[in-house]
Design a protein around this motif. Sequence first.
Motif, short mmCIF file in Angstrom:
data_model
loop_
_atom_site.label_atom_id
_atom_site.label_comp_id
_atom_site.label_asym_id
_atom_site.label_seq_id
_atom_site.Cartn_x
_atom_site.Cartn_y
_atom_site.Cartn_z
N TYR A 10 0.86 -1.18 0.00
CA TYR A 10 0.00 0.00 0.00
C TYR A 10 0.89 1.23 0.00
O TYR A 10 1.82 1.33 0.79
CB TYR A 10 -0.94 -0.02 1.20
N LYS A 12 1.08 5.46 -0.15
CA LYS A 12 0.41 6.72 0.09
C LYS A 12 0.81 7.74 -0.97
O LYS A 12 1.96 7.73 -1.43
CB LYS A 12 0.78 7.23 1.48
N LYS A 57 11.13 1.62 0.02
CA LYS A 57 10.58 2.73 0.82
C LYS A 57 11.38 4.02 0.59
O LYS A 57 10.80 5.09 0.35
CB LYS A 57 10.60 2.34 2.30
N LYS A 61 10.07 7.35 -1.46
CA LYS A 61 10.03 8.62 -0.72
C LYS A 61 10.68 9.75 -1.53
O LYS A 61 10.22 10.88 -1.48
CB LYS A 61 10.71 8.46 0.63
N GLU A 66 4.90 7.15 -0.33
CA GLU A 66 5.24 6.55 0.96
C GLU A 66 4.70 5.13 1.03
O GLU A 66 3.49 4.90 0.90
CB GLU A 66 4.63 7.40 2.08
N LEU A 68 3.41 2.21 2.97
CA LEU A 68 2.75 2.13 4.27
C LEU A 68 2.97 0.79 4.93
O LEU A 68 3.00 -0.24 4.27
CB LEU A 68 1.25 2.39 4.12
N ASP A 69 3.11 0.82 6.27
CA ASP A 69 3.34 -0.41 7.02
C ASP A 69 2.25 -0.71 8.04
O ASP A 69 1.88 -1.85 8.23
CB ASP A 69 4.70 -0.33 7.76
N ASP A 70 1.75 0.33 8.73
CA ASP A 70 0.80 0.03 9.80
C ASP A 70 -0.63 -0.08 9.28
O ASP A 70 -1.02 0.56 8.31
CB ASP A 70 0.91 1.05 10.95
N SER A 73 -2.98 3.15 8.87
CA SER A 73 -2.58 3.99 7.73
C SER A 73 -3.00 3.34 6.41
O SER A 73 -3.44 4.04 5.49
CB SER A 73 -1.07 4.20 7.72
N ILE A 74 -2.86 2.05 6.33
CA ILE A 74 -3.24 1.33 5.12
C ILE A 74 -4.75 1.46 4.88
O ILE A 74 -5.19 1.75 3.77
CB ILE A 74 -2.80 -0.15 5.19
N GLU A 77 -5.63 5.03 3.79
CA GLU A 77 -5.22 5.24 2.39
C GLU A 77 -6.18 4.53 1.44
O GLU A 77 -6.54 5.07 0.39
CB GLU A 77 -3.78 4.75 2.19
#
Length: 192
Positions: A10, A12, A57, A61, A66, A68-70, A73-74, A77
């Motif tokens: 995922y 961002k 990553k 950037k 970005e 996404l890891d958590d 946030s996923i 998004e």
Amino acid sequence: MINEPKFKLYIKYMVSLRCKLKVKEELRKLNIRYGVVDLGVVEIFKDLSPEIRDILKINLKKSGLELLDDKKSIIIERIQNAVVEMIHFADELPKVNFSDYISEKLELDYTYLSNMFAEIKGFTLQNFIIMHKIEKVKELLFYDELNLSEISYRLQYSSVAHLSAQFKKMTGLTPSFYKKLRKARTVNLEDL
């Protein structure tokens, strides 16, 4: 099928064709086999090692994207991408209401999604949808291909009055005044 992508990444800020192309380029550089590359999500064939994930990553950037890891946030998004896709990229809006569409798309309860969205973003999911609908109204007014009744119907407003009231609340202008300002500005720019 044995050759189907099994994992998802995922990303961002992945909101345009240019972003998709950049993501594909970075995946190719790292020899990451991928399937579908869509707004905010990439399907890959095997999970990434922590080292490759870190490199990807960093590279993303540099382009303003970005990885996404958590989980929260996923989900946020994915909600945002569903709204953008629904309002800006679909030929027509879904026949079901927006809450059902988002819930079906993410396969999660709308109340859960809405509460998480408000908690993380600081404003409601409904307001986010309205903001995007108003941006779409602005775009349609700018291109001057549809009248206000057609725009109202296309964006599933209950009436032109409802669209106009929401537009004025969000922008401080009536749709017709906004359209006049845009035309005047365009004319002035052409005189330069």
